[in-house]
Design a protein around this motif. Structure first.
Motif, PDB file in Angstrom:
ATOM      1  N   UNK A   1      12.410  -0.140  -0.095  1.00  0.00           N
ATOM      2  CA  UNK A   1      11.928  -0.443  -1.443  1.00  0.00           C
ATOM      3  C   UNK A   1      11.228   0.758  -2.087  1.00  0.00           C
ATOM      4  N   UNK A   2      10.776   1.694  -1.264  1.00  0.00           N
ATOM      5  CA  UNK A   2      10.130   2.876  -1.843  1.00  0.00           C
ATOM      6  C   UNK A   2      11.116   3.688  -2.679  1.00  0.00           C
ATOM      7  N   UNK A   3      12.412   3.567  -2.389  1.00  0.00           N
ATOM      8  CA  UNK A   3      13.412   4.251  -3.201  1.00  0.00           C
ATOM      9  C   UNK A   3      13.307   3.791  -4.648  1.00  0.00           C
ATOM     10  N   UNK A   4      13.052   2.486  -4.846  1.00  0.00           N
ATOM     11  CA  UNK A   4      12.920   1.969  -6.206  1.00  0.00           C
ATOM     12  C   UNK A   4      11.766   2.645  -6.951  1.00  0.00           C
ATOM     13  N   UNK A   5      10.677   2.916  -6.228  1.00  0.00           N
ATOM     14  CA  UNK A   5       9.533   3.592  -6.850  1.00  0.00           C
ATOM     15  C   UNK A   5       9.908   5.005  -7.274  1.00  0.00           C
TER      16      UNK A   5
ATOM     17  N   UNK B   1       0.833  -1.203   0.000  1.00  0.00           N
ATOM     18  CA  UNK B   1       0.000   0.000   0.000  1.00  0.00           C
ATOM     19  C   UNK B   1       0.867   1.252   0.000  1.00  0.00           C
ATOM     20  N   UNK B   2       1.925   1.215   0.793  1.00  0.00           N
ATOM     21  CA  UNK B   2       2.828   2.356   0.837  1.00  0.00           C
ATOM     22  C   UNK B   2       3.598   2.496  -0.467  1.00  0.00           C
ATOM     23  N   UNK B   3       4.046   1.371  -0.998  1.00  0.00           N
ATOM     24  CA  UNK B   3       4.788   1.397  -2.251  1.00  0.00           C
ATOM     25  C   UNK B   3       3.964   2.053  -3.350  1.00  0.00           C
ATOM     26  N   UNK B   4       2.690   1.669  -3.460  1.00  0.00           N
ATOM     27  CA  UNK B   4       1.836   2.222  -4.522  1.00  0.00           C
ATOM     28  C   UNK B   4       1.644   3.718  -4.327  1.00  0.00           C
ATOM     29  N   UNK B   5       1.543   4.162  -3.087  1.00  0.00           N
ATOM     30  CA  UNK B   5       1.400   5.591  -2.821  1.00  0.00           C
ATOM     31  C   UNK B   5       2.627   6.377  -3.231  1.00  0.00           C
ATOM     32  N   UNK B   6       3.803   5.860  -2.915  1.00  0.00           N
ATOM     33  CA  UNK B   6       5.036   6.533  -3.315  1.00  0.00           C
ATOM     34  C   UNK B   6       5.191   6.545  -4.831  1.00  0.00           C
ATOM     35  N   UNK B   7       4.759   5.482  -5.493  1.00  0.00           N
ATOM     36  CA  UNK B   7       4.839   5.454  -6.956  1.00  0.00           C
ATOM     37  C   UNK B   7       3.967   6.529  -7.582  1.00  0.00           C
ATOM     38  N   UNK B   8       2.878   6.885  -6.904  1.00  0.00           N
ATOM     39  CA  UNK B   8       1.998   7.935  -7.411  1.00  0.00           C
ATOM     40  C   UNK B   8       2.534   9.331  -7.103  1.00  0.00           C
TER      41      UNK B   8
END
Length: 234
Positions: A193-197, A87-94
């Motif tokens: 992993x959010x860095x990857x986004x 859920x956090x990953x998708x938010x950071x990608x946005x």
């Protein structure tokens, strides 16, 4: 002039508490109890910061974030009851800049808002422009503006800070945790992993070919490094 903060959340008690804490710190606070009202206020108020709940009765926080990112790089901090990493990953990608999981401390929220404002304001002036690949990519550290082929591109605060860390240390290979430490400091609450986004979004904006990047290079098994050739801007 006071900074304007828009808070979008359907919990009226939370809105009142957050508004009180932020106003105590001198911010002008505007509140919306649903997504449609939030987007309307965003257009009318033009806030300097947005605090956005992911779970709203009419529109999802992800959809609101996506709509805002199409026209603005205003800092966005997401509030969520979801604790799953994806859920956090998708938010950071946005394009979200930070996350807080409910329930949270209002004082911590204020600290996070101040921390992001401090990064965005560019308090530590550099007084020069970083110029890469004969002007193909330019970073103005005074104004936090980035130009690709002489066209101003829109980066979120997180994307800019990651780019600046890598570009300012072009011979250094950074792990994800080191990027987090250098770009965001102790206030960062996401997963590495959010860095990857963020890197994925950055590449879409500054690379000619995301499949063969020349600026944000992956060092497999370690992290990332910057590959541009630096020339001082005249």
């Amino acid at each position: 002039m006071s900074k304007k903060i828009l808070v979008i959340d359907d919990e009226f008690g939370l809105l009142e508490v957050v508004q009180a804490y932020l106003q105590k710190e001198g911010f002008d606070v505007f509140t919306a109890a649903n997504g449609k009202q939030g987007l309307l206020l965003f257009s009318e108020v033009k806030p300097d910061f947005i605090i956005l709940d992911l779970m709203l009765p009419d529109l999802s926080g992800e959809d609101i974030c996506k709509s805002i990112r199409e026209v603005s790089n205003v800092p966005i901090l997401m509030l969520t009851a979801k604790v799953h990493e994806e859920s956090r990953i998708s938010g950071f990608e946005l394009g979200a800049d930070d996350y807080l999981t409910k329930p949270f401390s209002p004082r911590e929220l204020v600290l996070r808002v101040k921390s992001i404002f401090k990064r965005v304001s560019g308090i530590e002036k550099s007084e020069h422009i970083l110029n890469y690949n004969d002007g193909d990519l330019r970073i103005n550290k005074d104004t936090r503006e980035v130009y690709k082929k002489n066209q101003l591109i829109t980066l979120t605060p997180n994307e800019y800070d990651i780019l600046l860390v890598l570009a300012s240390n072009s011979k250094y290979v950074f792990t994800r945790d080191q990027i987090i430490e250098q770009a965001f400091g102790y206030m960062f609450s996401g997963y590495n992993r959010t860095i990857d986004s963020h890197i994925k979004n950055l590449r879409k904006k500054i690379e000619d070919n995301v499949s063969e990047p020349c600026y944000i290079m992956t060092v497999y098994g370690i992290g990332y490094r910057f590959g541009g050739n630096n020339h001082e801007a005249s």
